[in-house]
Scaffold this motif. Sequence first.
Motif, PDB file in Angstrom:
ATOM      1  N   UNK A 130       0.833  -1.208   0.000  1.00  0.00           N
ATOM      2  CA  UNK A 130       0.000   0.000   0.000  1.00  0.00           C
ATOM      3  C   UNK A 130       0.867   1.257   0.000  1.00  0.00           C
ATOM      4  N   UNK A 131       1.923   1.253   0.802  1.00  0.00           N
ATOM      5  CA  UNK A 131       2.814   2.418   0.854  1.00  0.00           C
ATOM      6  C   UNK A 131       3.559   2.604  -0.471  1.00  0.00           C
ATOM      7  N   UNK A 132       3.980   1.495  -1.082  1.00  0.00           N
ATOM      8  CA  UNK A 132       4.682   1.560  -2.365  1.00  0.00           C
ATOM      9  C   UNK A 132       3.816   2.200  -3.444  1.00  0.00           C
ATOM     10  N   UNK A 133       2.560   1.795  -3.495  1.00  0.00           N
ATOM     11  CA  UNK A 133       1.649   2.333  -4.504  1.00  0.00           C
ATOM     12  C   UNK A 133       1.315   3.795  -4.225  1.00  0.00           C
ATOM     13  N   UNK A 134       1.099   4.121  -2.958  1.00  0.00           N
ATOM     14  CA  UNK A 134       0.706   5.485  -2.590  1.00  0.00           C
ATOM     15  C   UNK A 134       1.802   6.489  -2.899  1.00  0.00           C
ATOM     16  N   UNK A 135       3.065   6.136  -2.592  1.00  0.00           N
ATOM     17  CA  UNK A 135       4.161   7.093  -2.744  1.00  0.00           C
ATOM     18  C   UNK A 135       5.022   6.845  -3.983  1.00  0.00           C
ATOM     19  N   UNK A 136       4.658   5.842  -4.786  1.00  0.00           N
ATOM     20  CA  UNK A 136       5.397   5.582  -6.011  1.00  0.00           C
ATOM     21  C   UNK A 136       6.812   5.075  -5.772  1.00  0.00           C
ATOM     22  N   UNK A 137       7.013   4.357  -4.695  1.00  0.00           N
ATOM     23  CA  UNK A 137       8.336   3.815  -4.369  1.00  0.00           C
ATOM     24  C   UNK A 137       8.380   2.321  -4.688  1.00  0.00           C
ATOM     25  N   UNK A 151      10.744 -24.906   5.613  1.00  0.00           N
ATOM     26  CA  UNK A 151      12.098 -24.464   5.267  1.00  0.00           C
ATOM     27  C   UNK A 151      12.061 -23.285   4.299  1.00  0.00           C
ATOM     28  N   UNK A 152      10.968 -22.536   4.307  1.00  0.00           N
ATOM     29  CA  UNK A 152      10.838 -21.371   3.437  1.00  0.00           C
ATOM     30  C   UNK A 152      10.986 -20.080   4.240  1.00  0.00           C
ATOM     31  N   UNK A 153      11.646 -19.112   3.633  1.00  0.00           N
ATOM     32  CA  UNK A 153      11.870 -17.804   4.256  1.00  0.00           C
ATOM     33  C   UNK A 153      11.467 -16.714   3.272  1.00  0.00           C
ATOM     34  N   UNK A 154      11.140 -15.543   3.809  1.00  0.00           N
ATOM     35  CA  UNK A 154      10.780 -14.407   2.959  1.00  0.00           C
ATOM     36  C   UNK A 154      11.453 -13.151   3.492  1.00  0.00           C
ATOM     37  N   UNK A 155      11.719 -12.225   2.579  1.00  0.00           N
ATOM     38  CA  UNK A 155      12.260 -10.922   2.964  1.00  0.00           C
ATOM     39  C   UNK A 155      11.521  -9.854   2.170  1.00  0.00           C
ATOM     40  N   UNK A 156      11.040  -8.840   2.876  1.00  0.00           N
ATOM     41  CA  UNK A 156      10.427  -7.674   2.241  1.00  0.00           C
ATOM     42  C   UNK A 156      11.496  -6.590   2.144  1.00  0.00           C
ATOM     43  N   UNK A 157      11.688  -6.047   0.944  1.00  0.00           N
ATOM     44  CA  UNK A 157      12.710  -5.028   0.698  1.00  0.00           C
ATOM     45  C   UNK A 157      12.034  -3.712   0.282  1.00  0.00           C
ATOM     46  N   UNK A 158      11.742  -2.820   1.226  1.00  0.00           N
ATOM     47  CA  UNK A 158      11.143  -1.530   0.859  1.00  0.00           C
ATOM     48  C   UNK A 158      12.131  -0.667   0.075  1.00  0.00           C
ATOM     49  N   UNK A 159      11.585   0.208  -0.763  1.00  0.00           N
ATOM     50  CA  UNK A 159      12.407   1.154  -1.546  1.00  0.00           C
ATOM     51  C   UNK A 159      13.516   0.434  -2.320  1.00  0.00           C
ATOM     52  N   UNK A 187      12.270 -13.846  -6.903  1.00  0.00           N
ATOM     53  CA  UNK A 187      12.194 -12.399  -6.662  1.00  0.00           C
ATOM     54  C   UNK A 187      11.029 -11.808  -7.439  1.00  0.00           C
ATOM     55  N   UNK A 188      10.265 -10.942  -6.779  1.00  0.00           N
ATOM     56  CA  UNK A 188       9.178 -10.222  -7.446  1.00  0.00           C
ATOM     57  C   UNK A 188       9.203  -8.777  -6.976  1.00  0.00           C
ATOM     58  N   UNK A 189       8.729  -7.868  -7.837  1.00  0.00           N
ATOM     59  CA  UNK A 189       8.773  -6.450  -7.491  1.00  0.00           C
ATOM     60  C   UNK A 189       7.425  -5.792  -7.724  1.00  0.00           C
ATOM     61  N   UNK A 190       7.206  -4.757  -6.942  1.00  0.00           N
ATOM     62  CA  UNK A 190       5.994  -3.942  -7.049  1.00  0.00           C
ATOM     63  C   UNK A 190       6.417  -2.524  -7.454  1.00  0.00           C
ATOM     64  N   UNK A 191       5.810  -1.937  -8.472  1.00  0.00           N
ATOM     65  CA  UNK A 191       4.576  -2.356  -9.151  1.00  0.00           C
ATOM     66  C   UNK A 191       4.796  -3.115 -10.449  1.00  0.00           C
ATOM     67  N   UNK A 192       6.050  -3.425 -10.805  1.00  0.00           N
ATOM     68  CA  UNK A 192       6.324  -4.031 -12.111  1.00  0.00           C
ATOM     69  C   UNK A 192       5.622  -5.374 -12.285  1.00  0.00           C
ATOM     70  N   UNK A 193       5.707  -6.243 -11.277  1.00  0.00           N
ATOM     71  CA  UNK A 193       5.115  -7.574 -11.396  1.00  0.00           C
ATOM     72  C   UNK A 193       3.663  -7.616 -10.930  1.00  0.00           C
ATOM     73  N   UNK A 194       3.346  -6.824  -9.940  1.00  0.00           N
ATOM     74  CA  UNK A 194       1.974  -6.785  -9.436  1.00  0.00           C
ATOM     75  C   UNK A 194       1.803  -5.623  -8.471  1.00  0.00           C
ATOM     76  N   UNK A 195       0.557  -5.191  -8.304  1.00  0.00           N
ATOM     77  CA  UNK A 195       0.218  -4.161  -7.328  1.00  0.00           C
ATOM     78  C   UNK A 195      -0.625  -4.748  -6.192  1.00  0.00           C
ATOM     79  N   UNK A 196      -0.608  -6.071  -6.084  1.00  0.00           N
ATOM     80  CA  UNK A 196      -1.356  -6.786  -5.051  1.00  0.00           C
ATOM     81  C   UNK A 196      -0.402  -7.626  -4.221  1.00  0.00           C
TER      82      UNK A 196
END
Length: 270
Positions: free
Chosen positions: A128-135, A186-194, A232-241
């Motif tokens: 939501x923050x990525x879409x709102x501020x275009x980051x 055995x799965x891990x995730x990382x959120x990378x803002x900006x 690896x996936x990125x927002x908004x290039x791959x999805x906005x959801x």
Amino acid sequence: MATAGHRRAIEDIESRPDPRRQRRLTERLVKVVGVLLVAAICASIVGAPGFMSRTEYQSLQVFGVLLFAAYSLFVTAHSRSTHVDLERAYSAHLEELSQRLRTMAYRDSLTGLYNHRYFYEQLAHEVERSIRYGQPLAVLLMDMNNFKEINDTFGHIVGDKCLSLVGQVISRQIRGSDVGARYGGDEFVVILPNTGIDEALATAEKLSEAVASAAALHPGEEAVKLGISVGVASCPDDSRSAGELLHVADQRLYDVKASRKIGRGRADVA
């Protein structure tokens, strides 16, 4: 079901002294002292006339009254001070318990990373923050290579140690603004803002190399070699959801694992 780490935290919480119990003990002690003081004054006043002059006896009465008045003032001041101190201690105690419970609710006790629940909450917020501020925003979905073989060969205790080690590597490698979590198993995730896709791919490569170089467990004579595959996936290039973004990362992770199985590639990141 509570994990061993959570059980230890609960036992530690239960073993802490209760400020309310300390307050009751202090109040009882003050009351006992007061009763003994009154009894001593009464006994002196009642028994004194037989061996004291009238002037001495009147002085003793005045002294008894003053002593009791001083005790009353002490009790009043002590009660107020004790009440304030205990209220502060109790508030600090409750805040510490609340913080520990929040930690238990959002942390994975085995790896020290955030858990699945916290990850989903933060992913929705960051999208939501990525879409709102275009980051830009990126998500890394990681899976340990050959983890089933590690469990089958060395046992689940060593398997848990490997999971814990991977969690430590992720914690050391990511930034303070990033969110690392154990997704499940055995799965891990990382959120990378900006973070754009190129920087996210570089981070994924760095994590893959760090995990591979951290294989330092030696049960018996054999070393356990660790490795991870990363989607690896990125927002908004791959999805906005948030859900679709995770789906894209999962599909790319699947492609990496499939390529390794059929021997068409050795890349650990896609």
